[in-house]
Design a protein around this motif. Sequence first.
Motif, PDB file in Angstrom:
ATOM      1  N   GLU A 109       0.830  -1.209   0.000  1.00 22.02           N
ATOM      2  CA  GLU A 109       0.000   0.000   0.000  1.00 22.02           C
ATOM      3  C   GLU A 109       0.862   1.255   0.000  1.00 22.02           C
ATOM      4  OE1 GLU A 109      -3.127   0.142   2.936  1.00 22.02           O
ATOM      5  OE2 GLU A 109      -3.638  -1.973   2.583  1.00 22.02           O
ATOM      6  N   ARG A 110       1.938   1.258   0.797  1.00 20.40           N
ATOM      7  CA  ARG A 110       2.840   2.425   0.817  1.00 20.40           C
ATOM      8  C   ARG A 110       3.449   2.650  -0.562  1.00 20.40           C
ATOM      9  NH1 ARG A 110       4.421   0.162   5.731  1.00 20.40           N
ATOM     10  NH2 ARG A 110       6.327  -0.693   4.812  1.00 20.40           N
ATOM     11  N   CYS A 112       2.238   1.767  -3.429  1.00 24.40           N
ATOM     12  CA  CYS A 112       1.188   2.271  -4.316  1.00 24.40           C
ATOM     13  C   CYS A 112       0.946   3.759  -4.093  1.00 24.40           C
ATOM     14  CB  CYS A 112      -0.105   1.488  -4.120  1.00 24.40           C
ATOM     15  SG  CYS A 112      -0.039  -0.201  -4.772  1.00 24.40           S
ATOM     16  N   ARG A 113       0.826   4.164  -2.840  1.00 23.69           N
ATOM     17  CA  ARG A 113       0.621   5.593  -2.546  1.00 23.69           C
ATOM     18  C   ARG A 113       1.801   6.424  -3.030  1.00 23.69           C
ATOM     19  NH1 ARG A 113      -1.384   3.438   2.413  1.00 23.69           N
ATOM     20  NH2 ARG A 113      -3.643   3.600   2.467  1.00 23.69           N
ATOM     21  N   ILE A 120      -5.818  -0.756  -5.070  1.00 25.71           N
ATOM     22  CA  ILE A 120      -5.075  -2.021  -5.045  1.00 25.71           C
ATOM     23  C   ILE A 120      -6.111  -3.132  -4.921  1.00 25.71           C
ATOM     24  CG2 ILE A 120      -4.686  -1.872  -2.556  1.00 25.71           C
ATOM     25  CD1 ILE A 120      -1.988  -3.272  -2.996  1.00 25.71           C
TER      26      ILE A 120
END
Length: 156
Positions: A109-110, A112-113, A120
Amino acid sequence: MVDARLEPMTDDEYKPWRIEAEAHYARSVAASGRSEVDSVRVAADAYAQLLPEENRTPDHHFWYAYGGDFRIGFLWMKVTDGAAFVYNVAVEPDLRRQGYGRAIMLAAERWCRDNELTRISLHVFAHNTGARALYEQLGFAETGRNMVKDLGNGSR
């Protein structure tokens, strides 16, 4: 709380990972009700279609995940249209049920951000109740469901 760091796989790391990942996928397909022979074929076909250029296939990213100095698992994602799809994530067998799966997904997630991705998503086999519970705890929502009915020989 456990933390994970994602390190891109090298070419030398990718090769053995690919062999084991495809075999693991075949076992998951078999666990969902297909024959062993059919499962191996399905897995080989899927990986050949998804990765025609192996680890150099555009938009696919492969990482090993580390907790400190030791490897805790891996992650494979594809990025398209501002979103990521997790094709495969796993924790080393002797480290499971210790929070490392959560750590790897939070690292995803990090990433992706940091790369300005807005979504996602992933697929999880119905028989993988532990992974399903983890994804639900992380805020993933079910968006569809595959169903099957085995008819056998001559069944109605």
